[in-house]
Design a protein around this motif. Structure first.
Motif, PDB file in Angstrom:
ATOM      1  N   ARG A  35       0.848  -1.184   0.000  1.00 10.29           N
ATOM      2  CA  ARG A  35       0.000   0.000   0.000  1.00 10.29           C
ATOM      3  C   ARG A  35       0.890   1.242   0.000  1.00 10.29           C
ATOM      4  O   ARG A  35       1.707   1.413   0.887  1.00 10.29           O
ATOM      5  CB  ARG A  35      -0.899  -0.010   1.236  1.00 10.29           C
ATOM      6  CG  ARG A  35      -1.937   1.088   1.230  1.00 10.29           C
ATOM      7  CD  ARG A  35      -2.946   0.852   2.321  1.00 10.29           C
ATOM      8  NE  ARG A  35      -3.764  -0.310   2.042  1.00 10.29           N
ATOM      9  CZ  ARG A  35      -4.672  -0.782   2.881  1.00 10.29           C
ATOM     10  NH1 ARG A  35      -4.847  -0.216   4.049  1.00 10.29           N
ATOM     11  NH2 ARG A  35      -5.381  -1.824   2.558  1.00 10.29           N
ATOM     12  N   GLU A  80      -5.180   8.935   2.960  1.00  8.87           N
ATOM     13  CA  GLU A  80      -5.845   7.923   2.144  1.00  8.87           C
ATOM     14  C   GLU A  80      -4.862   7.374   1.123  1.00  8.87           C
ATOM     15  O   GLU A  80      -3.834   7.977   0.819  1.00  8.87           O
ATOM     16  CB  GLU A  80      -7.079   8.493   1.442  1.00  8.87           C
ATOM     17  CG  GLU A  80      -6.746   9.529   0.375  1.00  8.87           C
ATOM     18  CD  GLU A  80      -7.989  10.055  -0.353  1.00  8.87           C
ATOM     19  OE1 GLU A  80      -9.021   9.387  -0.295  1.00  8.87           O
ATOM     20  OE2 GLU A  80      -7.889  11.120  -0.964  1.00  8.87           O
ATOM     21  N   ASP A  81      -5.222   6.221   0.611  1.00  7.43           N
ATOM     22  CA  ASP A  81      -4.461   5.593  -0.443  1.00  7.43           C
ATOM     23  C   ASP A  81      -4.522   6.483  -1.684  1.00  7.43           C
ATOM     24  O   ASP A  81      -5.597   6.941  -2.057  1.00  7.43           O
ATOM     25  CB  ASP A  81      -5.097   4.229  -0.719  1.00  7.43           C
ATOM     26  CG  ASP A  81      -4.229   3.356  -1.593  1.00  7.43           C
ATOM     27  OD1 ASP A  81      -3.820   3.832  -2.669  1.00  7.43           O
ATOM     28  OD2 ASP A  81      -3.974   2.206  -1.226  1.00  7.43           O
ATOM     29  N   ARG A 132      -4.263   5.675  -4.741  1.00  7.85           N
ATOM     30  CA  ARG A 132      -4.763   5.023  -5.960  1.00  7.85           C
ATOM     31  C   ARG A 132      -6.215   5.359  -6.297  1.00  7.85           C
ATOM     32  O   ARG A 132      -6.518   5.607  -7.466  1.00  7.85           O
ATOM     33  CB  ARG A 132      -4.563   3.505  -5.866  1.00  7.85           C
ATOM     34  CG  ARG A 132      -3.095   3.128  -6.034  1.00  7.85           C
ATOM     35  CD  ARG A 132      -2.856   1.666  -5.800  1.00  7.85           C
ATOM     36  NE  ARG A 132      -3.176   1.295  -4.421  1.00  7.85           N
ATOM     37  CZ  ARG A 132      -3.053   0.070  -3.952  1.00  7.85           C
ATOM     38  NH1 ARG A 132      -2.634  -0.899  -4.728  1.00  7.85           N
ATOM     39  NH2 ARG A 132      -3.346  -0.193  -2.701  1.00  7.85           N
ATOM     40  N   PRO A 133      -7.125   5.387  -5.301  1.00 10.59           N
ATOM     41  CA  PRO A 133      -8.497   5.765  -5.667  1.00 10.59           C
ATOM     42  C   PRO A 133      -8.599   7.136  -6.332  1.00 10.59           C
ATOM     43  O   PRO A 133      -9.194   7.252  -7.402  1.00 10.59           O
ATOM     44  CB  PRO A 133      -9.252   5.703  -4.337  1.00 10.59           C
ATOM     45  CG  PRO A 133      -8.476   4.737  -3.518  1.00 10.59           C
ATOM     46  CD  PRO A 133      -7.038   4.940  -3.913  1.00 10.59           C
ATOM     47  N   PHE A 185      -7.441   6.982  -9.866  1.00 12.22           N
ATOM     48  CA  PHE A 185      -8.441   6.387 -10.749  1.00 12.22           C
ATOM     49  C   PHE A 185      -9.507   7.428 -11.105  1.00 12.22           C
ATOM     50  O   PHE A 185      -9.954   7.512 -12.257  1.00 12.22           O
ATOM     51  CB  PHE A 185      -9.079   5.177 -10.055  1.00 12.22           C
ATOM     52  CG  PHE A 185     -10.152   4.500 -10.859  1.00 12.22           C
ATOM     53  CD1 PHE A 185      -9.823   3.709 -11.938  1.00 12.22           C
ATOM     54  CD2 PHE A 185     -11.488   4.676 -10.542  1.00 12.22           C
ATOM     55  CE1 PHE A 185     -10.812   3.091 -12.688  1.00 12.22           C
ATOM     56  CE2 PHE A 185     -12.478   4.055 -11.282  1.00 12.22           C
ATOM     57  CZ  PHE A 185     -12.139   3.266 -12.357  1.00 12.22           C
ATOM     58  N   GLY A 239     -17.099  14.489  -0.589  1.00 10.38           N
ATOM     59  CA  GLY A 239     -16.073  13.457  -0.470  1.00 10.38           C
ATOM     60  C   GLY A 239     -16.458  12.200  -1.228  1.00 10.38           C
ATOM     61  O   GLY A 239     -15.941  11.119  -0.981  1.00 10.38           O
ATOM     62  N   LEU A 240     -17.410  12.339  -2.164  1.00 16.14           N
ATOM     63  CA  LEU A 240     -17.867  11.184  -2.945  1.00 16.14           C
ATOM     64  C   LEU A 240     -17.053  11.082  -4.227  1.00 16.14           C
ATOM     65  O   LEU A 240     -16.998  12.008  -5.022  1.00 16.14           O
ATOM     66  CB  LEU A 240     -19.360  11.336  -3.294  1.00 16.14           C
ATOM     67  CG  LEU A 240     -19.921  10.529  -4.465  1.00 16.14           C
ATOM     68  CD1 LEU A 240     -19.691   9.041  -4.263  1.00 16.14           C
ATOM     69  CD2 LEU A 240     -21.402  10.781  -4.606  1.00 16.14           C
ATOM     70  N   CYS A 288     -14.870   6.088  -8.408  1.00 15.82           N
ATOM     71  CA  CYS A 288     -14.590   4.910  -7.583  1.00 15.82           C
ATOM     72  C   CYS A 288     -15.846   4.069  -7.398  1.00 15.82           C
ATOM     73  O   CYS A 288     -15.790   2.843  -7.328  1.00 15.82           O
ATOM     74  CB  CYS A 288     -14.046   5.347  -6.232  1.00 15.82           C
ATOM     75  SG  CYS A 288     -12.676   6.495  -6.364  1.00 15.82           S
ATOM     76  N   GLU A 289     -16.998   4.740  -7.289  1.00 16.10           N
ATOM     77  CA  GLU A 289     -18.257   4.016  -7.126  1.00 16.10           C
ATOM     78  C   GLU A 289     -18.561   3.209  -8.389  1.00 16.10           C
ATOM     79  O   GLU A 289     -19.187   2.166  -8.334  1.00 16.10           O
ATOM     80  CB  GLU A 289     -19.403   4.995  -6.853  1.00 16.10           C
ATOM     81  CG  GLU A 289     -19.247   5.798  -5.576  1.00 16.10           C
ATOM     82  CD  GLU A 289     -19.815   5.078  -4.360  1.00 16.10           C
ATOM     83  OE1 GLU A 289     -20.749   4.299  -4.521  1.00 16.10           O
ATOM     84  OE2 GLU A 289     -19.303   5.316  -3.251  1.00 16.10           O
ATOM     85  N   TYR A 316     -16.357   1.893 -10.362  1.00 18.63           N
ATOM     86  CA  TYR A 316     -15.297   0.927 -10.644  1.00 18.63           C
ATOM     87  C   TYR A 316     -15.814  -0.510 -10.613  1.00 18.63           C
ATOM     88  O   TYR A 316     -15.549  -1.307 -11.520  1.00 18.63           O
ATOM     89  CB  TYR A 316     -14.173   1.110  -9.625  1.00 18.63           C
ATOM     90  CG  TYR A 316     -13.109   0.059  -9.686  1.00 18.63           C
ATOM     91  CD1 TYR A 316     -12.093   0.137 -10.626  1.00 18.63           C
ATOM     92  CD2 TYR A 316     -13.109  -1.003  -8.791  1.00 18.63           C
ATOM     93  CE1 TYR A 316     -11.109  -0.828 -10.681  1.00 18.63           C
ATOM     94  CE2 TYR A 316     -12.128  -1.971  -8.837  1.00 18.63           C
ATOM     95  CZ  TYR A 316     -11.137  -1.878  -9.778  1.00 18.63           C
ATOM     96  OH  TYR A 316     -10.173  -2.839  -9.820  1.00 18.63           O
ATOM     97  N   LEU A 317     -16.590  -0.829  -9.576  1.00 18.48           N
ATOM     98  CA  LEU A 317     -17.064  -2.211  -9.436  1.00 18.48           C
ATOM     99  C   LEU A 317     -18.020  -2.572 -10.569  1.00 18.48           C
ATOM    100  O   LEU A 317     -17.984  -3.682 -11.097  1.00 18.48           O
ATOM    101  CB  LEU A 317     -17.756  -2.399  -8.079  1.00 18.48           C
ATOM    102  CG  LEU A 317     -18.268  -3.813  -7.797  1.00 18.48           C
ATOM    103  CD1 LEU A 317     -17.154  -4.828  -7.915  1.00 18.48           C
ATOM    104  CD2 LEU A 317     -18.903  -3.885  -6.428  1.00 18.48           C
ATOM    105  N   LEU A 318     -18.853  -1.598 -10.978  1.00 21.12           N
ATOM    106  CA  LEU A 318     -19.771  -1.859 -12.093  1.00 21.12           C
ATOM    107  C   LEU A 318     -18.967  -2.164 -13.347  1.00 21.12           C
ATOM    108  O   LEU A 318     -19.289  -3.085 -14.101  1.00 21.12           O
ATOM    109  CB  LEU A 318     -20.686  -0.661 -12.317  1.00 21.12           C
ATOM    110  CG  LEU A 318     -21.628  -0.338 -11.159  1.00 21.12           C
ATOM    111  CD1 LEU A 318     -22.515   0.838 -11.506  1.00 21.12           C
ATOM    112  CD2 LEU A 318     -22.477  -1.553 -10.829  1.00 21.12           C
ATOM    113  N   LEU A 376     -15.980  -3.384 -13.474  1.00 18.61           N
ATOM    114  CA  LEU A 376     -15.350  -4.692 -13.280  1.00 18.61           C
ATOM    115  C   LEU A 376     -16.343  -5.806 -13.600  1.00 18.61           C
ATOM    116  O   LEU A 376     -16.003  -6.800 -14.246  1.00 18.61           O
ATOM    117  CB  LEU A 376     -14.891  -4.796 -11.821  1.00 18.61           C
ATOM    118  CG  LEU A 376     -13.865  -5.853 -11.462  1.00 18.61           C
ATOM    119  CD1 LEU A 376     -12.542  -5.498 -12.097  1.00 18.61           C
ATOM    120  CD2 LEU A 376     -13.720  -5.940  -9.951  1.00 18.61           C
TER     121      LEU A 376
END
Lengths: 172, 161
Positions: free
Chosen positions: B19, B95-96, B98-99, B102, B144-145, B149-150, B152-154, B156
């Motif tokens: 990380r 925070e990381d 990477r998000p 992206f 902060g949204l 990122c939200e 991303y899963l869709l 994937l």
């Protein structure tokens, strides 16, 4: 002037989206008791949260789909409850939620926390219809999914979810 | 008893490993605020399409910088470090990186398509792209949204469907 209205309209839309998003974060959605009460071959005692007997006979199709085993999550189930967190790499709230749930698991006997990467568990993602990360499935002692939360989850929300899962389980 | 701590699940360990160092969460949000202001200007500059297109190109270039170097490599982040950070107190949350990186890619895609179509003569693409990017930047700055990122899963799920 039109352009000013356009900007205001776009910002108003964004505010609505933001407020809806925020209100949904971490909200615990329990699985209905009638579903939980449906019989399952390997059901353990005391796992139901007082579901009505009416739900017993019918609608058992695929009920075992709502149950996770230690093998599936790659870790032993908690004796009382297990938080199964589905996280992705590109997800800042996942880190916060991880810290919250790890702390709650640490402080409560029989409660465990497992954090899985969605990229490696797309089967679970599809099976449970996970649309965003983090999504947390709460399992009871037998591995049955009793509810779920998605989005950043704070400590208060995690404890409330745990409470609703423990109802019916004798405190120790 | 926490079964998690003594014997961490391999996946958990893998996620935790490598990380990168955390960055101040306020940096990307400040940057998104600056970007949102620029995008409002793009929308307001409707009477001067050339200027609006050029400004959208600047925003797209800033996103490209964020994709290439990470969100801390943008000029907005430099402004945050030099001007804002010293005035708003010590870092409270990291925070990381990477998000947000992206998210920069998602921003680049949206504004990049707008610039491309705008340059090809599709004038309406400029305000449309600016409006979409503005919603995302505003949500990031104000709530902060991270919209990208939200999604991303869709993405994937679709890719491996």
């Amino acid at each position: 002037m039109d352009r000013v209205l356009l900007v205001l309209g776009v910002l108003a839309l964004a505010v609505v989206v933001g407020l809806v998003w925020r209100s949904r974060n971490g909200r615990f959605t329990p699985v209905p008791p009638s579903v939980l009460a449906a019989p399952s071959p390997d059901a353990a005692d005391g796992q139901s949260s007082g579901g009505p007997a009416a739900g017993g006979a019918g609608g058992t199709d695929g009920r075992r789909d709502d149950r996770l085993t230690a093998a599936e999550i790659g870790a032993p189930l908690g004796a009382v409850a297990t938080f199964v967190q589905l996280s992705s790499e590109v997800c800042t709230p996942c880190r916060r939620t991880h810290a919250v749930l790890a702390a709650v698991a640490d402080e409560h006997d029989g409660v465990s926390h497992v954090d899985l990467d969605v990229a490696q568990h797309l089967d679970l993602v599809r099976r449970f219809g996970v649309m965003r990360t983090p999504t947390v499935l709460l399992l009871d002692a037998s591995g049955a999914v009793v509810g779920r939360m998605s989005g950043a989850t704070d400590r208060r929300q995690a404890l409330a979810a745990l409470d609703s899962c423990r109802r019916g389980v004798a405190p120790r | 008893m926490n079964q998690h701590a003594p014997a961490p699940h391999p996946t958990t360990a893998a996620v935790a490993a490598e990380r990168p160092d955390g960055i101040d969460v306020r940096g990307p949000r400040f940057g998104a605020g600056v970007t949102a202001v620029l995008l409002v200007l793009v929308l307001l500059l409707g009477a001067w399409p050339g200027v609006a297109l050029a400004l959208l190109a600047v925003v797209a270039a800033s996103f490209a910088l964020g994709v290439a170097r990470g969100v801390s490599g943008t000029w907005q982040a430099a402004v945050f470090r030099r001007v804002v950070a010293p005035r708003v107190g010590p870092v409270v949350e990291r925070e990381d990186p990477r998000p947000p990186r992206f998210a920069q890619l998602v921003g680049l895609l949206v504004t990049g398509v707008g610039v491309l179509l705008g340059a090809l003569g599709v004038a309406v693409a400029v305000p449309v792209a600016a409006a979409v990017a503005l919603v995302a930047a505003f949500l990031n700055a104000a709530f902060g949204l991270c919209l990208g990122c939200e999604l991303y899963l869709l993405g994937l799920r679709l890719r491996r469907a």
